[in-house]
Every structure is written in C-alpha cells, then in structure tokens.
Design a protein around this motif. Structure first.
Motif, PDB file in Angstrom:
ATOM      1  N   UNK A  63     -35.452  13.735 -13.485  1.00 30.98           N
ATOM      2  CA  UNK A  63     -34.803  14.214 -14.706  1.00 30.98           C
ATOM      3  C   UNK A  63     -33.353  13.741 -14.750  1.00 30.98           C
ATOM      4  N   UNK A  64     -33.146  12.417 -14.794  1.00 33.44           N
ATOM      5  CA  UNK A  64     -31.775  11.900 -14.728  1.00 33.44           C
ATOM      6  C   UNK A  64     -30.934  12.235 -15.955  1.00 33.44           C
ATOM      7  N   UNK A  65     -31.580  12.543 -17.065  1.00 33.70           N
ATOM      8  CA  UNK A  65     -30.836  12.808 -18.297  1.00 33.70           C
ATOM      9  C   UNK A  65     -30.506  14.277 -18.490  1.00 33.70           C
ATOM     10  N   UNK A  66     -30.990  15.130 -17.604  1.00 34.68           N
ATOM     11  CA  UNK A  66     -30.657  16.544 -17.686  1.00 34.68           C
ATOM     12  C   UNK A  66     -29.368  16.840 -16.932  1.00 34.68           C
ATOM     13  N   UNK A  67     -28.668  17.871 -17.360  1.00 34.02           N
ATOM     14  CA  UNK A  67     -27.496  18.331 -16.625  1.00 34.02           C
ATOM     15  C   UNK A  67     -27.961  19.125 -15.403  1.00 34.02           C
ATOM     16  N   UNK A  68     -27.051  19.388 -14.500  1.00 36.97           N
ATOM     17  CA  UNK A  68     -27.403  20.181 -13.332  1.00 36.97           C
ATOM     18  C   UNK A  68     -27.900  21.566 -13.744  1.00 36.97           C
ATOM     19  N   UNK A  69     -27.275  22.160 -14.759  1.00 38.59           N
ATOM     20  CA  UNK A  69     -27.701  23.482 -15.196  1.00 38.59           C
ATOM     21  C   UNK A  69     -29.099  23.433 -15.798  1.00 38.59           C
TER      22      UNK A  69
END
Length: 386
Positions: free
Chosen positions: A339-345
C-alpha cells in the motif's frame, strides 16, 4: 532417556526436499539469460544503520505478556504444555519431515515454498547460482544483514530462561529425527539446555518472511503462511511451546517494522526487491502475474488464510476480553510495499480493521502492546491480495 516414536516412522527420517520440477519450459532459469546484477558495496552493507539496534533497546518489552502468564496463570501454562504435546504427538510424517528440514536449513530456503512450485524452483536456482546477491545479503543465513544486531532472541530467551517441552515432560514428547542432511539428525541435542521463550526460528521466519513478502506482495499470504508453518514446526519437534511461537511472531513483526521504518535501510530492501523481480521475470520469460496464474501455489488462498489464522492464537481463549489496545504506530511500515500510496495512518487503519480481538495470551496494553493482534494475511487480503 528414551523418547517414544509414532508407529511406522523410521528411526531416521529423510526430510522432504523443497525442490520441485519447474512446470513450464519457459521457467528454465537459463532461458533467457538473467541480467547481470551488482551486489551491494561493503559500505552499503556495513552502514551502520539506525535500525541495527531497536529504539526500544531489546524486544523484551513487546514480549512481556509472558511474565504475567508464567507468574499468575498456572492453568494457562499447563494448557500451553498440553497443546504443545498434542501438536507433537499428532504430527503426521510429512509434518515431521518438513519440521526437520526447516530446523536444518536456512529460513529463506524454507520460505521459498511460498512462491509456488515453479517460481520457488526458479528462486532457489537463482539463489544457489548467486544471481540474487542483494537478496542473499539481506535475507540468507543467520547473519543476514536485514537482521538487526539485537534480534537473535538471545537476550529475550535469557530474560525468561524458560525450559523446553522435551526437557519438561520428556515422557510425553515424541522424538522425530532426520538424516542430518535433509533433516536434523537430533534437534534435541542441538538445543538441549537452551531457553525456550521466544522461538528464534519463528522470529526469524517472520521477519524474513515479512520482508520477502514485501518484495513480492502478490505472494504475501502464501509466504507468510509458510513462515507460520516454520514456527509451527518447532512445536511439532517438541522443542517449543505454542506461546514461544506466538512470541516469535510478535518479535519478528517488530523486527521487520524496525527495518522497514528506517529510511536509510529500506533503500537496501527496495533494491533487493527490484533485483528479485527482475531476475525472476527474466528466468520465467514472462511477467510474474502471467507465470503465477499457471503455477501451482503453496496453498490455496482459503487454506493459507485458515492455517495462518489458526496459528495466531493456537486455540487459546481470550484471558483479558475486556482490555482495549491499539496497533503500534511503527507497525504501519509492514504494509508499505503493498500500500505505497496510503499514509501511515491509513495503513494503521487497515491493520486495526483486520486485527484479531484484544486480550489473547501475550497481548498487552501500553505503548509496546498490540503486536499480537496483527493479522498480516487478513491485512493483505483486505488490500486485494489473495
């Protein structure tokens, strides 16, 4: 002291090899020629890197749910023992042989099963011919560079100094022995007198498996399930308890998150992943997606998910069903590859939504709690990987 054996199992067991025939002619690793890949330079490997030593110092804190169980729950310790004996006694020959193989070989070689019959063969051939120098440097052997300086489990084992099942109840444990080449000749002798909690084999299987799964995210559930089988094999052999293996998963996840959360070191992981995909696709002669569509997987998606989840808790009941805790923030890094496009949150939300309930043995509250609850296979599945 003598140990009982399952009737019909030979005194010397030849372990099942993980080498299988490549199902496609185009999967011959010599056709087409694999591109030349450069190894890491010595300064790149040496670093030093911030994640060489975990920020928490050791992994004792994330594993400390064991202290309460050992000190206040003799009933649960007995169940831990009885469940381990059940798994050991009930192991069928193929489980025995695979557990012996995993004891006697590098975790990376065992994890290659998770790539499937054909691609696993391609991978093992490339690894044996040293055409994956970056992957080999990071993941192969007990001194694999992706392992931190303090994640060998030695400090953690010494902290609790818990004896092993075959030493606690030798009369109840069945001894499985191999030929010393394909399977350990006598795993009891090799670990006699050493400490049990947490399982070092399981911890290493998980952190190597998590990093390898990130390099090949389309195969992550398969690779992670194979990691869980390696851990389970320690119970099969009678050298670890279920809680040891659950603790190994906790530690392996935390160790992998440390590396994946280190921007300096994660560059090496990304380069090794690019190398792996390039070499595998060149050897297969086609994109991995096309190859995998015709390959025989290690497990069906349904079986992989069921096996992995059963090993998250080993049938224990929740001992603190009223507690609440959160997934540790650093665990977000475990999903960066898929999930490289998701933020850490957002990644943390995925881990929260797919986690098992709080309160199972070894789960704990506070800043170092929550690692037990992570179900990485469910998280990958929720992101469309099956």
């Amino acid at each position: 002291m003598e140990y009982r054996r399952i009737a019909g199992v030979a005194a010397t067991i030849v372990a099942v090899t993980v080498t299988v025939s490549v199902p496609f002619a185009s999967a011959d690793p010599a056709v087409p020629a694999v591109p030349v890949i450069e190894a890491f330079t010595l300064p790149e490997l040496l670093g030093p890197y911030p994640s060489d030593i975990p920020a928490r110092g050791t992994y004792i804190g994330v594993l400390d749910g064991f202290t309460e169980i050992r000190d206040t729950r003799p009933d649960l310790m007995q169940r831990n023992l009885d469940r381990g004996v059940e798994i050991n006694n009930a192991a069928v020959p193929v489980e025995q042989q695979r557990a012996l193989f995993d004891h006697n070989h590098d975790r990376l070689l065992s994890l290659s099963d998770g790539l499937g019959e054909g691609l696993g063969e391609v991978f093992r051939t490339a690894l044996a011919e040293h055409r994956l120098p970056k992957v080999e440097a990071l993941l192969a052997g007990d001194l694999a560079r992706a392992g931190g300086i303090l994640n060998s489990t030695l400090l953690e084992k010494g902290h609790w100094s818990n004896p092993r099942p075959f030493e606690v109840v030798p009369e109840r444990i069945v001894a499985y022995r191999g030929d010393g080449v394909s399977g350990a000749a006598d795993p009891f002798t090799e670990v006699y007198g050493t400490d049990s909690y947490p399982s070092g084999h399981a911890a290493q299987a998980y952190w190597k498996g998590i990093l390898l799964a990130g390099m090949l995210p389309e195969l992550a559930p398969q690779i992670l399930t194979r990691a869980s089988e390696i851990g389970n094999g320690r119970i099969v052999l009678g050298v670890h308890f279920p809680l040891d293996v659950m603790g190994g998963r906790i530690m392996g996840q935390a160790a992998a998150a440390d590396r994946l959360g280190d921007p300096a070191f994660v560059r090496l992981i990304d380069e090794a992943g690019a190398e792996l995909r390039t070499v595998l696709e060149a050897a297969a002669g086609m994109p991995l997606g096309a190859y995998l569509a015709a390959d025989t997987p290690y497990r069906t998606a349904e079986v992989a998910g069921a096996e992995f989840r059963a090993r998250l808790t080993y049938g224990f009941e929740r001992i603190h069903p009223d507690i609440t805790n959160d997934i540790p923030a650093e665990a977000a890094a475990l999903l960066r590859a898929v999930a490289p496009n998701l933020t850490d949150e957002q990644r943390l939300d995925v881990l929260r939504q797919t986690a098992i309930p709080a309160g199972y043995p070894l789960d704990r509250t506070g800043p170092e709690g929550g690692w037990l609850r992570i179900d990485l296979v469910a998280a990958y599945e929720s992101l469309g990987v099956h």
